[in-house]
Scaffold this motif. Structure first.
Motif, short mmCIF file in Angstrom:
data_model
loop_
_atom_site.label_atom_id
_atom_site.label_comp_id
_atom_site.label_asym_id
_atom_site.label_seq_id
_atom_site.Cartn_x
_atom_site.Cartn_y
_atom_site.Cartn_z
N UNK A 331 0.83 -1.21 0.00
CA UNK A 331 0.00 0.00 0.00
C UNK A 331 0.86 1.26 0.00
N UNK A 335 1.12 4.27 -2.74
CA UNK A 335 0.79 5.65 -2.35
C UNK A 335 1.98 6.59 -2.54
N UNK B 164 1.07 3.04 -17.22
CA UNK B 164 -0.09 2.21 -16.91
C UNK B 164 -1.34 3.09 -16.90
N UNK B 240 9.63 7.89 -9.19
CA UNK B 240 9.51 7.78 -10.64
C UNK B 240 8.34 8.59 -11.19
N UNK B 242 5.16 8.38 -9.80
CA UNK B 242 3.89 7.69 -9.61
C UNK B 242 3.28 7.91 -8.22
N UNK B 243 3.75 8.89 -7.50
CA UNK B 243 3.22 9.15 -6.17
C UNK B 243 1.73 9.45 -6.22
N UNK B 244 1.02 9.07 -5.16
CA UNK B 244 -0.40 9.43 -5.03
C UNK B 244 -1.37 8.41 -5.59
N UNK B 245 -0.91 7.21 -5.97
CA UNK B 245 -1.83 6.21 -6.53
C UNK B 245 -2.62 5.53 -5.41
N UNK B 246 -3.41 6.32 -4.70
CA UNK B 246 -4.13 5.81 -3.53
C UNK B 246 -5.27 4.88 -3.94
N UNK B 248 -5.02 2.32 -5.50
CA UNK B 248 -4.56 0.94 -5.44
C UNK B 248 -4.04 0.56 -4.05
N UNK B 249 -4.44 1.34 -3.06
CA UNK B 249 -4.29 0.91 -1.67
C UNK B 249 -5.34 -0.18 -1.43
N UNK B 250 -4.89 -1.32 -0.92
CA UNK B 250 -5.84 -2.40 -0.61
C UNK B 250 -6.57 -2.05 0.69
N UNK B 251 -7.90 -1.94 0.62
CA UNK B 251 -8.67 -1.69 1.84
C UNK B 251 -9.46 -2.94 2.25
N UNK B 252 -9.64 -3.87 1.32
CA UNK B 252 -10.45 -5.06 1.59
C UNK B 252 -9.74 -6.30 1.04
N UNK B 253 -8.77 -6.84 1.82
CA UNK B 253 -7.98 -7.97 1.31
C UNK B 253 -8.91 -9.10 0.87
N UNK B 260 -5.94 -3.48 -11.84
CA UNK B 260 -4.48 -3.50 -11.70
C UNK B 260 -3.95 -4.91 -11.48
N UNK B 262 -4.66 -6.70 -8.65
CA UNK B 262 -4.79 -7.01 -7.24
C UNK B 262 -6.28 -7.15 -6.88
#
Lengths: 411, 411
Positions: A331, A335, B164, B240, B242-246, B248-253, B260, B262
């Protein structure tokens, strides 16, 4: 959007930049400073003279260079004369150190502490006592130029008040720690206070693996899990100073209860208690004595060692914890797109014991472009990362404005 | 740690700072500039003369002030003469605009697009065609000083290559979008490219709700979920870019599959598809026509409207999505300690339809000190946030170095 700097601003900037070179890089010749700073020789000479007069650096002839011509003088930090006090307040120990300009730990004291909420007078009394002991041993010409502390809790920006710290304090307290420690030290100096993981990140960025790395994440394990983030070369502070509390990112909704009141936080799934319980080695009582092997860093190491020797319960515990750690790191990679993630404190052991699981989670959950050039490392500063960060915090105002120190020293 | 700035550096800095005042704040008197920039009157006069000679600003007598004495001249941006091209490439639409200095949208073209991967020649052909149409309508004395594009994908730092974009491109492609668009535009200008949510954050920080807010998070919903983060006043770029790609934060494994690769990403649980499926309104075919009401912004609005009218299925869908959105935002609050979170794109509708659920998740999962002073807002720039951000990106080099523009204009 203000006007350009004045001559005085430029001189202060250059003095600070030169002192920073010497402080972080160690002894360096005037010729090298001329080249690295892009200033001419006479300016470098004037700056080093000012810093020498203030007693912050000294100049010496180098050892035999074997080259012809007059050798360039070497500028050294006055490490044994100019120092700061650095403190580290963790769940299991108190550390106090006298750190010389240049980052040398000149003297240190350490005391294990009993887990549970601290009493402020006792805590600052112990730290100030250590400082007095160390000060008594210094020569008369030494000078203390700053003091700072790392604490395992949230520190409000500006006033050094600790506003939360599940592993140090009772809930809903606000503790004016910096102010109180400053008073007890009696040095006439303010005490800067920072979150331990933030200062660990600063230490790795200044003197550890993260020198010249502009985007790094330092994850600190010490009962709980803290984070310090360097983004674009700057520490992520947040609006109130609480930036980087990645330990309270929920990775497992409805998961284990966390000391913060939520469930399934990274800290709850990866922290010491999660590992020891999964390994069948935890007592329900969290406030017992810090006996070796019962909990603390030694207990974590024991699980990793047992897993290495083939203990299946320990191996399963590390897999479980490694999976959650990997998901949390994935994560953070998505981020922040960091160049480097550094595992510090007891996360060094946990990461080393579960690296394969962590990496397979990254493959599953971190986006490819973000992880292609990523490096995962364990802290180079080991158990001193947070203490070293506190020392850097204490030196920060000297590096920002050596003139002020010059003035105080009568230079 | 280089030397202080030269006189030329200072002049360039001051020219840029003055132009930025005029560009972002609008017409302003010389007297006000003197006071805001902390420079003396003659310096302000020299700077405005240089910028006037280059055709970037003009000076005018103000309207009647009603006050005695000689009125201070007002400095205005040359909005109708100096402009940039800004482009926005989203999953459902292409937008091109001619934006004048000062941020005025002078002309714009918009085209709905069919979902699915784009073909680069067609895409840049359409955008360049729009630019030609708009350029044909300009007066001969106008000058284009830059071009930039926002895209719903990841953009590599430095070269404007899209690496991407699950909602725009096939997997594992690298598309040299900026270079190709620059060639087709044929203006002799490089095209800067940025992630749409990052540019939305920049827009809110420059001209929206986030002016003077140093720590903000902009969340952009547009099929997927993107994030742009301003930390300490600077856009979080990452190593690189790509900062801020929130999203694709996993909130519900183990949750819903994400584009993406995942599972359980914020985007998978909160994006358009999650809402429409929960509301029983989604087709399995994701690449169908962008018919109104079938998917896209209109379809999301229809769910929120239905919930408002008492449709229980729509209400349950919004609750589900609101819970995951709230958990994701709680995580971001713990990690960043922002002053403000701004919901943009279709997240405006989703947030307005589920604000109570979002807030209750924050109470459960965000730490108290981090959320006490937090403000949650919907974007003030509405559907133009990403386009406005692209325009700001295009103007960035002019503001950084108006001298270069001066030289090109023969000033």
């Amino acid at each position: 959007m203000r006007a350009g700097p004045s001559q005085e601003d430029i001189r202060r900037h250059n003095l600070g930049a030169l002192l920073r070179h010497v402080h972080l890089g160690g002894p360096i010749s005037r010729a090298e400073l001329t080249s690295r700073m892009g200033l001419n020789r006479s300016t470098i000479m004037a700056l080093t003279s000012d810093l020498t007069a203030a007693g912050l650096v000294r100049e010496e002839l180098p050892r035999e260079t074997g080259r012809a011509g007059r050798p360039s003088l070497v500028v050294r930090p006055e490490s044994s004369r100019v120092y700061v006090f650095a403190f580290d307040v963790g769940p299991d120990r108190l550390v106090a150190a006298r750190v010389g300009l240049g980052g040398v730990i000149l003297d240190r004291r350490e005391l294990p502490r009993r887990r549970g909420p601290f009493e402020l007078p006792e805590l600052v009394g112990a730290l100030a006592g250590f400082a007095r002991q160390m000060r008594r041993k210094t020569r008369p010409d030494t000078v203390c130029v700053g003091a700072a502390a790392a604490v395992a809790g949230g520190v409000r920006k500006g006033d050094g008040v600790i506003t939360f710290g599940p592993n140090l304090m009772k809930p809903h307290q606000e503790v004016p720690f910096g102010e109180e420690l400053g008073r007890r030290l009696g040095l006439g100096l303010p005490v800067s206070v920072g979150n331990d993981a933030n200062l660990g990140a600063l230490a790795e960025h200044s003197r550890g693996l993260g020198v010249s790395v502009k985007d790094l994440i330092y994850l600190h394990g010490d009962v709980g899990i803290g984070g310090g983030i360097i983004a674009g070369g700057h520490l992520l502070g947040g609006h109130d100073g609480y930036g980087g509390e990645v330990g309270h990112m929920v990775v497992n909704p409805g998961g284990r209860a966390c000391g913060c009141g939520s469930h399934g936080c990274l800290e709850a799934e990866v922290g010491e208690r999660a590992l020891l319980e999964a390994a069948g080695r935890a007592k329900a009582d969290q406030n017992g004595d810090a006996q070796q092997g019962k909990h603390g860093r030694e207990a974590v190491r024991a699980v990793v060692d047992a897993a290495d020797r083939g203990d299946i319960v320990a191996q399963e515990a590390l897999k479980r914890v490694g999976d959650w750690l990997g998901l949390g790191v994935a994560n953070l990679i998505n981020i922040f797109n960091p160049e480097m993630v550094i595992f510090g404190g007891m996360l060094r052991e946990i990461y080393l014991g579960s690296a394969a699981r962590v990496r397979s989670q990254l493959t599953l959950h971190a986006m490819t472009p973000q992880r292609e050039r990523l490096r995962l490392r364990t802290s180079a500063l080991a158990d001193d990362a947070t203490l070293v960060g506190a020392a850097e915090l204490a030196f920060a105002h000297v590096l920002a404005d050596p003139l002020e120190v010059l003035a105080r020293a009568g230079g």
